[in-house]
Write a protein that holds these residues in place. Structure first.
Motif, PDB file in Angstrom:
ATOM      1  N   GLN A 178     -17.932  37.873  -1.494  1.00 50.22           N
ATOM      2  CA  GLN A 178     -16.877  37.567  -2.454  1.00 50.22           C
ATOM      3  C   GLN A 178     -16.709  38.699  -3.453  1.00 50.22           C
TER       4      GLN A 178
ATOM      5  N   ALA B 213      -4.434  33.513   0.054  1.00 48.95           N
ATOM      6  CA  ALA B 213      -5.085  32.208  -0.063  1.00 48.95           C
ATOM      7  C   ALA B 213      -6.530  32.363  -0.537  1.00 48.95           C
ATOM      8  N   ILE B 214      -7.266  33.365  -0.001  1.00 47.85           N
ATOM      9  CA  ILE B 214      -8.653  33.576  -0.423  1.00 47.85           C
ATOM     10  C   ILE B 214      -8.710  34.010  -1.897  1.00 47.85           C
TER      11      ILE B 214
ATOM     12  N   LYS C  80      -6.553  33.369  -4.209  1.00 48.06           N
ATOM     13  CA  LYS C  80      -6.195  32.241  -5.059  1.00 48.06           C
ATOM     14  C   LYS C  80      -7.363  31.267  -5.201  1.00 48.06           C
ATOM     15  N   ARG C  81      -8.107  31.082  -4.070  1.00 49.53           N
ATOM     16  CA  ARG C  81      -9.240  30.144  -4.132  1.00 49.53           C
ATOM     17  C   ARG C  81     -10.383  30.692  -4.973  1.00 49.53           C
ATOM     18  N   LEU C  82     -10.667  31.987  -4.866  1.00 51.96           N
ATOM     19  CA  LEU C  82     -11.797  32.565  -5.609  1.00 51.96           C
ATOM     20  C   LEU C  82     -11.509  32.731  -7.088  1.00 51.96           C
TER      21      LEU C  82
ATOM     22  N   HIS D 208      -9.443  30.744  -8.857  1.00 51.21           N
ATOM     23  CA  HIS D 208      -8.921  29.511  -9.441  1.00 51.21           C
ATOM     24  C   HIS D 208      -9.832  29.028 -10.554  1.00 51.21           C
TER      25      HIS D 208
ATOM     26  N   GLN E 137     -11.611  26.309 -12.489  1.00 52.66           N
ATOM     27  CA  GLN E 137     -12.010  24.937 -12.184  1.00 52.66           C
ATOM     28  C   GLN E 137     -11.609  23.974 -13.289  1.00 52.66           C
TER      29      GLN E 137
ATOM     30  N   SER F 125       2.026  28.016  -1.027  1.00 49.72           N
ATOM     31  CA  SER F 125       1.131  27.609   0.063  1.00 49.72           C
ATOM     32  C   SER F 125       1.899  27.756   1.368  1.00 49.72           C
TER      33      SER F 125
END
Length: 306
Positions: A27, A53-54, A56-58, A60, A62, A91
């Motif tokens: 990561q 997408a990766i 955005k996920r990393l 984000h 919480q 998305s």
């Protein structure tokens, strides 16, 4: 393409994630590469759907940070709460593989062999058009079979005529055309003294010799050879009846039908309306007499080159 707001947001979030120390090795590697791209290219940074997408996920958040009430000095507008870019809500649509539908009007290639190991689905619906196409193919195969059968019978009878012509005894192939097909014969003309029957047999006409048009010894012989060939074609075309009589060639015993006898050709006489074409060509100066003996021939006369 990313907007300036997206670039600023990802720069800030990547820095925060790298500082908190909770990212794994891959990561950190991924976020470091993306940060280098953003710093170098800015809004021109190209990001694939998977990378977006990766990323955005990393990056984000919480839990949103608590909102603090900020009292601004007099005359200074209060700061508005920060909002995430609208592009982060992107998305991509999932990829769904669909099966290609077969057309009911499709006709199978009749030359394509069938797979003997293929198992047919008994519950698959049958199209009515395929039965019609199958019937059409069956009719086509029947017609082709009939044509081949007729051609086989015709070639058999032509072979019988050829066998008669190869005999050592004189035989006759006569053609008396109808009034509507006057001048047609059952052979083709090669040159002034050679013809070819419909069964492929070459026949050298005996009793005369015409000038060579394929391998002449001089220009005069070539000119006379073409005139003799055209004259023979004219005599056959204007005749009401033609008659080809096959005779034994003047060769040594045992050489009949081989290359050693007349170059593998048959021998014969051609008559148009009862007249020998050799005598006609001789009388017109387009041929000279050439009479052979029982087992051999004299040197071929060729007086056209002096």
């Amino acid at each position: 393409m990313l907007s300036e707001q997206d670039v600023a947001y990802f720069r800030r979030r990547i820095g925060e994630v790298l500082q908190n120390g909770r990212a794994t090795e891959w990561q950190r590697q991924f976020l470091g590469d993306m940060l280098q791209k953003l710093n170098r290219y800015g809004v021109r940074t190209k990001v694939s759907e998977k990378q977006f997408a990766i990323l955005k996920r990393l990056t984000h958040e919480q839990s949103p940070s608590p909102q603090k009430k900020v009292v601004s000095p007099a005359g200074t507008p209060p700061q508005q709460p920060r909002q995430e870019p609208a592009s982060l809500n992107y998305s991509p649509a999932p990829f769904v593989r669909t099966r290609r539908q077969r057309s009911p009007f499709r006709v199978r290639n009749p030359l394509r062999p069938r797979n003997p190991f293929r198992i047919r689905n008994p519950f698959r619906p049958r199209y009515p058009f395929r039965s019609v196409a199958g019937a059409g193919r069956s009719s086509l195969l029947i017609v082709i079979g009939c044509i081949l059968f007729v051609g086989l019978i015709a070639s058999f009878f032509r072979g019988e005529v050829g066998n008669i012509g190869s005999s050592s005894e004189p035989s006759s192939v006569t053609n008396v055309p109808s009034p509507t097909s006057k001048g047609r014969a059952n052979f083709t003309i090669t040159d002034g003294d050679t013809i070819r029957l419909n069964n492929g047999a070459r026949v050298r006409l005996v009793g005369f010799n015409t000038p060579e048009k394929f391998e002449p010894m001089c220009s005069n012989e070539a000119t006379l050879g073409n005139r003799a060939s055209e004259r023979l074609r004219e005599l056959v075309g204007q005749a009401a009846s033609t008659n080809v009589s096959l005779v034994a060639c003047s060769c040594k015993p045992g050489t009949q039908g081989t290359k050693k006898c007349n170059y593998g050709r048959s021998c014969g006489k051609l008559e148009v309306d009862g007249r020998d074409v050799g005598q006609i060509l001789i009388s017109e100066g387009l041929a000279v007499p050439f009479v052979c003996g029982a087992t051999g021939c004299p040197p071929t006369p060729r007086p056209w080159c002096g």
